[in-house]
Design a protein around this motif. Structure first.
Motif, PDB file in Angstrom:
ATOM      1  N   THR A 227      -1.645 -10.785  -8.622  1.00  0.00           N
ATOM      2  CA  THR A 227      -2.455 -10.793  -7.412  1.00  0.00           C
ATOM      3  C   THR A 227      -2.647  -9.371  -6.904  1.00  0.00           C
ATOM      4  O   THR A 227      -1.728  -8.565  -6.961  1.00  0.00           O
ATOM      5  N   VAL A 228      -3.827  -9.088  -6.387  1.00  0.00           N
ATOM      6  CA  VAL A 228      -4.097  -7.819  -5.718  1.00  0.00           C
ATOM      7  C   VAL A 228      -4.281  -8.124  -4.242  1.00  0.00           C
ATOM      8  O   VAL A 228      -5.086  -8.971  -3.871  1.00  0.00           O
ATOM      9  N   VAL A 229      -3.513  -7.413  -3.391  1.00  0.00           N
ATOM     10  CA  VAL A 229      -3.606  -7.573  -1.944  1.00  0.00           C
ATOM     11  C   VAL A 229      -3.979  -6.216  -1.359  1.00  0.00           C
ATOM     12  O   VAL A 229      -3.286  -5.219  -1.596  1.00  0.00           O
ATOM     13  N   VAL A 230      -5.066  -6.190  -0.582  1.00  0.00           N
ATOM     14  CA  VAL A 230      -5.478  -4.969   0.114  1.00  0.00           C
ATOM     15  C   VAL A 230      -5.249  -5.218   1.594  1.00  0.00           C
ATOM     16  O   VAL A 230      -5.857  -6.114   2.183  1.00  0.00           O
ATOM     17  N   GLY A 231      -4.352  -4.418   2.211  1.00  0.00           N
ATOM     18  CA  GLY A 231      -4.029  -4.574   3.620  1.00  0.00           C
ATOM     19  C   GLY A 231      -5.102  -4.002   4.527  1.00  0.00           C
ATOM     20  O   GLY A 231      -6.057  -3.369   4.065  1.00  0.00           O
ATOM     21  N   ASP A 232      -4.931  -4.201   5.833  1.00  0.00           N
ATOM     22  CA  ASP A 232      -5.900  -3.741   6.837  1.00  0.00           C
ATOM     23  C   ASP A 232      -6.228  -2.250   6.702  1.00  0.00           C
ATOM     24  O   ASP A 232      -7.352  -1.836   6.933  1.00  0.00           O
ATOM     25  N   GLU A 233      -5.247  -1.439   6.346  1.00  0.00           N
ATOM     26  CA  GLU A 233      -5.422   0.013   6.230  1.00  0.00           C
ATOM     27  C   GLU A 233      -5.866   0.431   4.828  1.00  0.00           C
ATOM     28  O   GLU A 233      -6.170   1.589   4.600  1.00  0.00           O
ATOM     29  N   GLY A 234      -5.889  -0.506   3.884  1.00  0.00           N
ATOM     30  CA  GLY A 234      -6.184  -0.181   2.496  1.00  0.00           C
ATOM     31  C   GLY A 234      -7.656   0.062   2.229  1.00  0.00           C
ATOM     32  O   GLY A 234      -8.533  -0.545   2.856  1.00  0.00           O
TER      33      GLY A 234
END
Length: 152
Positions: A51-58
């Motif tokens: 899985t790839v997760v991009v956070g709010d700051e990413g």
């Protein structure tokens, strides 16, 4: 010796997590089997079976090949997911999405093209009744309004 081997070997159920922290910039390619979490800047490619997760700051710019993609950050990329893509608020995704499942949470922004694979309806698709319009052909054109109608 068995004690050392047991300490250093990881259980088969343990998943590898690759983390790109806030403030970190990476230009290049990431190739892993597990989960990738992006809270910094990545310009390049991500290849994972996980899985790839991009956070709010990413921020991601490039190409992503994964099973599941979840983002609430800023992404300008081509996404190829074998399972699903989720765009969460306040996420922005500009690019092409290829996934069998694509969900966009209210408050998120998507601009681009999505392809969910072969359409199950194509075998039985009726002929167009003329009510289906090509929206791409109308982009950039100013709508014409009739002044005869005063109820608008």
């Amino acid at each position: 010796m068995d004690l050392i081997r047991k300490k250093n070997s990881s259980p088969p159920s343990e998943e590898t997590i690759t983390f790109l922290a806030r403030g970190v910039e990476l230009r290049g390619a990431i190739r892993v089997d597990g989960t990738v979490r992006i809270d910094g800047l990545l310009e390049g490619e991500i290849h994972t079976k996980g899985t790839v997760v991009v956070g709010d700051e990413g921020v991601v710019r490039g190409t992503v090949n994964t099973s599941t993609f979840v983002s609430s950050g800023k992404v300008k990329a081509n996404i190829n997911a074998t399972e699903k893509v989720q765009l969460l608020k306040p996420g922005v995704l500009i690019g092409e999405v290829r996934a069998p499942v694509f969900s966009i949470e209210e408050g998120a922004y998507f601009q681009g093209i999505s392809d969910m694979g072969p359409c199950p309806w194509t075998d039985q698709a009726p002929q167009s009744s003329g009510n289906v319009h090509d929206l791409a052909a109308h982009r950039g054109k100013t709508p014409a309004f009739s002044e005869k109608r005063s109820d608008l």
